[in-house]
Design a protein around this motif. Structure first.
Motif, mmCIF file in Angstrom:
data_model
loop_
_atom_site.group_PDB
_atom_site.id
_atom_site.type_symbol
_atom_site.label_atom_id
_atom_site.label_comp_id
_atom_site.label_asym_id
_atom_site.label_seq_id
_atom_site.Cartn_x
_atom_site.Cartn_y
_atom_site.Cartn_z
ATOM 1 N N GLY A 105 22.874 27.007 -66.307
ATOM 2 C CA GLY A 105 24.311 27.147 -66.051
ATOM 3 C C GLY A 105 24.724 26.805 -64.634
ATOM 4 O O GLY A 105 25.909 26.846 -64.315
ATOM 5 N N ASP A 106 23.739 26.446 -63.781
ATOM 6 C CA ASP A 106 24.118 26.174 -62.389
ATOM 7 C C ASP A 106 23.643 24.815 -61.874
ATOM 8 O O ASP A 106 23.777 24.526 -60.694
ATOM 9 C CB ASP A 106 23.626 27.300 -61.464
ATOM 10 N N GLY A 107 23.122 23.980 -62.771
ATOM 11 C CA GLY A 107 22.671 22.650 -62.334
ATOM 12 C C GLY A 107 23.820 21.768 -61.874
ATOM 13 O O GLY A 107 23.713 21.067 -60.863
ATOM 14 N N ALA A 108 24.926 21.814 -62.624
ATOM 15 C CA ALA A 108 26.074 20.975 -62.269
ATOM 16 C C ALA A 108 26.613 21.362 -60.898
ATOM 17 O O ALA A 108 26.907 20.506 -60.061
ATOM 18 C CB ALA A 108 27.170 21.110 -63.325
ATOM 19 N N ALA A 115 31.505 21.908 -67.428
ATOM 20 C CA ALA A 115 32.789 22.510 -67.034
ATOM 21 C C ALA A 115 32.940 22.589 -65.511
ATOM 22 O O ALA A 115 34.060 22.495 -64.990
ATOM 23 C CB ALA A 115 32.912 23.910 -67.639
ATOM 24 N N TRP A 116 31.817 22.744 -64.791
ATOM 25 C CA TRP A 116 31.918 22.818 -63.324
ATOM 26 C C TRP A 116 32.474 21.528 -62.729
ATOM 27 O O TRP A 116 33.221 21.552 -61.750
ATOM 28 C CB TRP A 116 30.547 23.109 -62.686
ATOM 29 N N TYR A 117 32.080 20.375 -63.314
ATOM 30 C CA TYR A 117 32.618 19.105 -62.794
ATOM 31 C C TYR A 117 34.127 19.061 -63.001
ATOM 32 O O TYR A 117 34.867 18.573 -62.145
ATOM 33 C CB TYR A 117 31.979 17.917 -63.520
ATOM 34 N N LEU A 118 34.566 19.558 -64.173
ATOM 35 C CA LEU A 118 36.004 19.481 -64.493
ATOM 36 C C LEU A 118 36.818 20.490 -63.687
ATOM 37 O O LEU A 118 38.048 20.430 -63.683
ATOM 38 C CB LEU A 118 36.231 19.683 -65.999
ATOM 39 N N GLU A 119 36.140 21.428 -63.020
ATOM 40 C CA GLU A 119 36.844 22.288 -62.060
ATOM 41 C C GLU A 119 37.208 21.475 -60.814
ATOM 42 O O GLU A 119 38.107 21.844 -60.067
ATOM 43 C CB GLU A 119 35.965 23.471 -61.638
ATOM 44 N N GLU A 120 36.456 20.380 -60.576
ATOM 45 C CA GLU A 120 36.628 19.600 -59.341
ATOM 46 C C GLU A 120 37.478 18.353 -59.553
ATOM 47 O O GLU A 120 38.335 18.036 -58.732
ATOM 48 C CB GLU A 120 35.257 19.153 -58.805
ATOM 49 N N ILE A 121 37.166 17.601 -60.626
ATOM 50 C CA ILE A 121 37.891 16.350 -60.888
ATOM 51 C C ILE A 121 38.199 16.267 -62.381
ATOM 52 O O ILE A 121 37.691 17.054 -63.169
ATOM 53 C CB ILE A 121 37.087 15.090 -60.456
ATOM 54 N N GLU A 122 38.994 15.269 -62.762
ATOM 55 C CA GLU A 122 39.318 15.110 -64.185
ATOM 56 C C GLU A 122 38.189 14.406 -64.921
ATOM 57 O O GLU A 122 37.409 13.658 -64.328
ATOM 58 C CB GLU A 122 40.611 14.293 -64.318
ATOM 59 N N GLY A 123 38.156 14.620 -66.220
ATOM 60 C CA GLY A 123 37.147 13.970 -67.041
ATOM 61 C C GLY A 123 37.228 14.487 -68.456
ATOM 62 O O GLY A 123 38.148 15.229 -68.807
ATOM 63 N N ALA A 124 36.274 14.087 -69.274
ATOM 64 C CA ALA A 124 36.255 14.564 -70.663
ATOM 65 C C ALA A 124 34.821 14.620 -71.166
ATOM 66 O O ALA A 124 33.950 13.883 -70.689
ATOM 67 C CB ALA A 124 37.098 13.653 -71.556
ATOM 68 N N TYR A 125 34.615 15.507 -72.133
ATOM 69 C CA TYR A 125 33.286 15.744 -72.698
ATOM 70 C C TYR A 125 33.384 15.663 -74.210
ATOM 71 O O TYR A 125 34.255 16.299 -74.800
ATOM 72 C CB TYR A 125 32.801 17.127 -72.261
ATOM 73 N N ILE A 126 32.532 14.852 -74.814
ATOM 74 C CA ILE A 126 32.616 14.678 -76.266
ATOM 75 C C ILE A 126 31.312 15.135 -76.917
ATOM 76 O O ILE A 126 30.375 15.549 -76.235
ATOM 77 C CB ILE A 126 32.919 13.208 -76.652
ATOM 78 N N ARG A 127 31.266 15.067 -78.236
ATOM 79 C CA ARG A 127 30.023 15.333 -78.953
ATOM 80 C C ARG A 127 29.704 14.132 -79.830
ATOM 81 O O ARG A 127 30.609 13.496 -80.364
ATOM 82 C CB ARG A 127 30.143 16.625 -79.766
#
Ligand SMILES: [Zn+2]
Ligand SMILES: [Zn+2]
Length: 390
Positions: free
Chosen positions: A136-139, A331-343
């Motif tokens: 949970g803390d790698g990002a 989710a940590w990246y999206l706290e910083e910049i915009e983006g999207a995550y898919i499956r």
């Protein structure tokens, strides 16, 4: 199957995925994994940096023009699970297994690198192989190491055995839940099992809490908002004829909405203290924040969907069928910049087993789909940023 990807690229992805699968490493121990990725990138002639945040890797690719940078992210770690698949390339490490498919994510990003090198994207692209997603803390550590410096948008994805290979699951809004944890200690008074009146039974207090806390979900949270409180551990007592003076509970609460998350963070101590007081006991509550909920914002999600529709039929591009309260440290990246995550649909042939179980496997055709989508989204997002002039 027509994978719409050169056969040799696909074969290299499969070989790398199987090699990683045989040699899984736990969070923050991904040293051999990093070496294997590095060897694959060197074979492609792609310059890269190793050792970021310990075991992370980053590679920057030039675009046709300088400009805003798009990041693509894979995770590299495995889980403390004994593999039971019986696959010819099953884990050779007892008690450790790629049971979440990060071996697949890692090799599809190497495949995407190959596609991007063969035909440069419009703007520069950064490839990120991140350790310790399961912890949970790698990002967060990669962000601290500079992974997002100069990056405008970030994309990533996860294999999902609930959907057939070829399907791309693009969801607006919540994709994953928050993963906060709690530890509650109820302190009563140890005593003789036959004389409860001269003791305060911490097991009775803890038992009341376990059932009462569920009312925080059923009576205090909007039924339209997915939320869960799970007590996963309860430790108390030393002998059948001794009243326990202390009980320790540990668990997690999951939600997709920041307001619900904040509400539960205040409800747990309130309920614990009320239950303790009711029984003449005391409560100590420790909350440990986990990953935030992963929320796909509309703009980047549109780009993710456009890239999916470029490589798949419209019928194969769909939103999540049900709400998901699993965590994802993207989710940590999206706290910083915009983006999207898919499956990515990854249902293997025959009976399939859940992620984080010893029988978990993926359909390897997903490697081609993932690599193509990652390659495509970098191009779609790059064109979008250039058109926007940002
Ligand atoms: Zn996982
Ligand atoms: Zn995972």
């Amino acid at each position: 199957m027509d994978r719409s990807i050169p056969d040799d690229v696909f074969c290299r992805m499969v070989a790398l995925r199987r090699d990683l699968h045989r040699h899984p490493e736990l969070s923050w121990q991904e040293h051999d994994t990093m070496q294997r990725i590095s060897t694959a990138l060197t074979a492609l002639g792609l310059e890269h940096r190793t050792g970021l945040a310990g075991t992370g890797i980053m590679a920057d690719l030039d675009g046709r023009a300088p400009g805003p940078r798009i990041a693509l992210r894979a995770d590299t770690d495995a889980l403390p699970i004994q593999e039971e698949t019986g696959l010819p390339f099953a884990s050779e490490v007892p008690g450790v297994m790629h049971a979440c498919g990060h071996d697949g994510h890692t090799s599809m990003l190497v495949g995407a690198a190959e596609l991007l090198l063969a035909d440069p994207p419009p703007t520069p692209v950064r490839l990120i192989w991140q350790p310790a997603e399961e912890a949970g803390d790698g990002a967060k550590a990669m962000i601290e190491a500079g992974a997002l410096d100069g990056v405008s948008l970030i994309f990533g994805g996860h294999v999902d055995r609930s959907y057939p290979p070829g399907e791309l699951i693009v969801t607006d809004g919540a994709v994953n839940g928050s993963t906060d944890t709690f530890r509650i200690t109820f302190t009563g008074q140890r005593g003789h099992a036959a004389r409860p009146h001269s003791a305060v039974d911490a097991i009775v207090v803890a038992s009341h809490f376990v059932t009462t806390v569920q009312a925080a979900i059923s009576r205090e949270v909007d039924p339209g908002q997915p939320a869960v409180v799970t007590v996963g551990q309860l430790r108390a007592g030393s002998a059948p004829n001794v009243i326990a003076g202390e009980a320790v509970l540990e668990g997690t609460f999951r939600t997709q909405h920041p307001d619900v998350r904040a509400h539960l963070a205040s409800a747990l101590p309130r309920i614990a203290e009320a239950v303790a007081q009711q029984h003449r006991a005391a409560a100590t509550v420790q909350l440990q924040p986990g990953t935030p909920p992963l929320i796909n914002e509309p703009g980047p999600t549109r780009l993710a969907r456009r890239a999916a529709l470029d490589i798949a039929d419209a019928s194969a591009v769909r939103p999540l069928a049900t709400a998901n309260l699993g965590g994802e440290d993207f989710a940590w990246y999206l706290e910083e910049i915009e983006g999207a995550y898919i499956r990515y649909g990854a249902q293997p042939p025959g009976k399939s087993f859940p992620a984080h179980s010893g029988g978990f496997d993926i359909h390897e055709d997903v490697l081609a789909v993932g690599a193509r989508w990652l390659d495509r989204v970098a191009r779609v997002a790059g064109d979008h940023l250039l058109a926007e002039g940002t």
